[in-house]
Design a protein around this motif. Structure first.
Motif, short mmCIF file in Angstrom:
data_model
loop_
_atom_site.label_atom_id
_atom_site.label_comp_id
_atom_site.label_asym_id
_atom_site.label_seq_id
_atom_site.Cartn_x
_atom_site.Cartn_y
_atom_site.Cartn_z
N VAL A 48 149.87 -75.05 -12.52
CA VAL A 48 148.47 -74.99 -12.16
C VAL A 48 148.27 -75.28 -10.68
O VAL A 48 147.69 -74.48 -9.95
N VAL A 64 143.43 -70.08 -10.87
CA VAL A 64 142.59 -71.28 -10.77
C VAL A 64 142.06 -71.51 -9.36
O VAL A 64 141.28 -72.44 -9.13
N VAL A 83 138.20 -79.89 -11.91
CA VAL A 83 138.09 -78.53 -12.43
C VAL A 83 136.62 -78.21 -12.66
O VAL A 83 135.88 -79.00 -13.25
N LEU A 86 134.74 -74.13 -15.93
CA LEU A 86 135.75 -74.01 -16.97
C LEU A 86 135.50 -72.82 -17.88
O LEU A 86 134.35 -72.48 -18.18
N ASP A 90 140.96 -71.78 -20.27
CA ASP A 90 141.52 -72.98 -19.64
C ASP A 90 141.89 -74.04 -20.69
O ASP A 90 142.46 -75.08 -20.33
N TYR A 94 147.01 -80.54 -20.46
CA TYR A 94 147.30 -80.61 -19.04
C TYR A 94 148.25 -81.78 -18.76
O TYR A 94 147.99 -82.92 -19.19
#
Length: 125
Positions: A48, A64, A83, A86, A90, A94
């Motif tokens: 990411v 992203v 973030v 969203l 997604d 994570y």
């Protein structure tokens, strides 16, 4: 050796935002490149974002860019992933990770030796 603990995940509606945190134990946090990866259900874990040791260089996966921002506070031994915007795609676990490489290798999972246990992000449509 550094140990990593993620937090900040949760259930959010599409278009919403979250800030993920990854707290590191140990006194060598500032020696590591830090990365965020994610794994969606039924998919491989993917890169990411990454940030270098000093926090002044960052690197993002294309999908992203403009929505995710990685940052770090070496005084607090913490790396963040902000973030916004969203999307349901997604949705994933994570993970933060620590490694010693920068440059093109910062986006490669094998460059990271230390991993947290992950935090779940679920985006509803």
């Amino acid at each position: 050796q550094v140990q990593l603990v993620e937090s900040g995940g949760g259930l959010v509606q599409a278009g919403g935002s979250l800030r993920l945190s990854c707290a590191a134990s140990g006194r060598t946090f500032s020696s590591y490149t830090m990365g965020w990866f994610r794994q969606a259900p039924g998919k491989e874990r993917e890169f990411v974002a990454a940030i270098n040791r000093g926090g002044y260089n960052t690197y993002y996966e294309d999908s992203v860019k403009g929505r995710f921002t990685i940052s770090r506070d070496n005084a607090k031994n913490t790396v963040y992933l902000q973030v916004i915007g969203l999307k349901p795609e997604d949705t994933a676990i994570y993970y933060c990770a620590a490694g010693l490489d920068w440059g093109p290798m910062a986006g490669v999972e094998l460059s990271y030796d230390i991993w947290g246990q992950g935090t779940q992000v679920t985006v509803s449509s």
